[in-house]
Design a protein around this motif. Structure first.
Motif, PDB file in Angstrom:
ATOM      1  N   SER A   4       0.845  -1.154  -0.135  1.00 36.71           N
ATOM      2  CA  SER A   4       0.052   0.175   0.010  1.00 36.71           C
ATOM      3  C   SER A   4       0.941   1.384  -0.059  1.00 36.71           C
ATOM      4  O   SER A   4       2.025   1.059   0.232  1.00 36.71           O
ATOM      5  CB  SER A   4      -0.896  -0.009   1.256  1.00 36.71           C
ATOM      6  OG  SER A   4      -0.152   0.479   2.333  1.00 36.71           O
TER       7      SER A   4
ATOM      8  N   TYR B  66     -10.289  10.920 -10.599  1.00 34.80           N
ATOM      9  CA  TYR B  66     -10.274  10.362  -9.391  1.00 34.80           C
ATOM     10  C   TYR B  66     -11.822  10.552  -8.813  1.00 34.80           C
ATOM     11  O   TYR B  66     -12.324   9.828  -8.167  1.00 34.80           O
ATOM     12  CB  TYR B  66      -9.464  11.139  -8.599  1.00 34.80           C
ATOM     13  CG  TYR B  66      -7.887  10.551  -8.126  1.00 34.80           C
ATOM     14  CD1 TYR B  66      -7.847   9.273  -7.828  1.00 34.80           C
ATOM     15  CD2 TYR B  66      -6.899  11.216  -8.551  1.00 34.80           C
ATOM     16  CE1 TYR B  66      -6.576   8.758  -7.543  1.00 34.80           C
ATOM     17  CE2 TYR B  66      -5.721  10.950  -8.244  1.00 34.80           C
ATOM     18  CZ  TYR B  66      -5.619   9.662  -7.874  1.00 34.80           C
ATOM     19  OH  TYR B  66      -4.018   9.234  -7.778  1.00 34.80           O
TER      20      TYR B  66
ATOM     21  N   GLY C   9      -6.493   1.929  -6.838  1.00 37.91           N
ATOM     22  CA  GLY C   9      -5.335   3.073  -7.433  1.00 37.91           C
ATOM     23  C   GLY C   9      -4.026   2.549  -7.495  1.00 37.91           C
ATOM     24  O   GLY C   9      -3.470   2.101  -6.356  1.00 37.91           O
TER      25      GLY C   9
ATOM     26  N   CYS D  71      -4.768  12.708  -2.714  1.00 40.97           N
ATOM     27  CA  CYS D  71      -5.889  11.770  -2.953  1.00 40.97           C
ATOM     28  C   CYS D  71      -7.002  12.143  -1.838  1.00 40.97           C
ATOM     29  O   CYS D  71      -8.235  12.215  -2.068  1.00 40.97           O
ATOM     30  CB  CYS D  71      -5.733  10.535  -3.084  1.00 40.97           C
ATOM     31  SG  CYS D  71      -4.501  10.105  -4.492  1.00 40.97           S
TER      32      CYS D  71
ATOM     33  N   MET E 298      -5.068   2.238  -2.188  1.00 44.19           N
ATOM     34  CA  MET E 298      -4.072   2.725  -3.190  1.00 44.19           C
ATOM     35  C   MET E 298      -2.835   2.067  -2.887  1.00 44.19           C
ATOM     36  O   MET E 298      -2.400   1.545  -1.732  1.00 44.19           O
ATOM     37  CB  MET E 298      -3.734   4.112  -2.927  1.00 44.19           C
ATOM     38  CG  MET E 298      -4.845   5.141  -3.170  1.00 44.19           C
ATOM     39  SD  MET E 298      -5.229   5.538  -4.829  1.00 44.19           S
ATOM     40  CE  MET E 298      -3.619   6.614  -5.261  1.00 44.19           C
TER      41      MET E 298
END
Length: 162
Positions: free
Chosen positions: A10, A41, A60, A81, A91
């Motif tokens: 991550s 996004y 992502g 983000c 992510m």
């Protein structure tokens, strides 16, 4: 190698166990913070929220290979983000999606063709891959295809777990 068997970290540096997403559909997207397509996004987060209770997630994957459009470190990417787009989907660490340094996650993904028959290297930021609950790449969408377009939503609906 199956998508869910590929090890990846991550943004925080902890291991993401993609096999924990077994039985769910996933939209895997290489993302960037300083791209003309970064506004996607918003639509990616909308998809994630609309379908997550039905067995779906967006993943992502930050990448800096396209004109350095993802220059930040993990903390900067996460902050961007969350503050700019309220991203709640998982992510990964920043990876390479093309070339000799290509992350193994993308080895199988790039072999999937899009609607026009293109297969091969990632063309730009925000290329999207829809993976079925049983780990098959069901669709590939060009970077300019909006994540919440009717064609992407229809493809997601087709692969959601029953």
């Amino acid at each position: 190698m199956a998508v869910r068997e590929v090890p990846i970290n991550s943004l925080a540096g902890t291991r993401i166990r993609l096999r924990e997403y077994a039985g769910t559909a996933m939209l895997i997207v290489n993302v960037a913070s300083e791209c003309g397509l970064t506004g996607q996004y918003t639509a990616l987060e909308r998809l994630h929220r609309d379908y997550r209770t039905r067995g779906f997630t967006v993943l992502g994957v930050p990448c800096n290979q396209f004109y350095g459009q993802e220059p930040g470190d993990p903390v900067e990417i996460a902050e961007f983000c969350s503050t700019r787009f309220d991203v709640t989907f998982p992510m990964t660490e920043k990876v390479e999606v093309n070339g000799q340094g290509r992350h193994p996650l993308y080895d199988g993904l790039v072999e999937a063709p899009d609607a026009d028959g293109y297969r091969g290297d990632i063309r730009w930021n925000f290329e999207k891959f829809l993976v079925t609950p049983d780990d098959v790449v069901a669709a590939r969408f060009a970077p300019t295809v909006e994540p919440d377009s009717p064609e992407v939503r229809a493809a997601i609906e087709r692969v959601l777990p029953r």
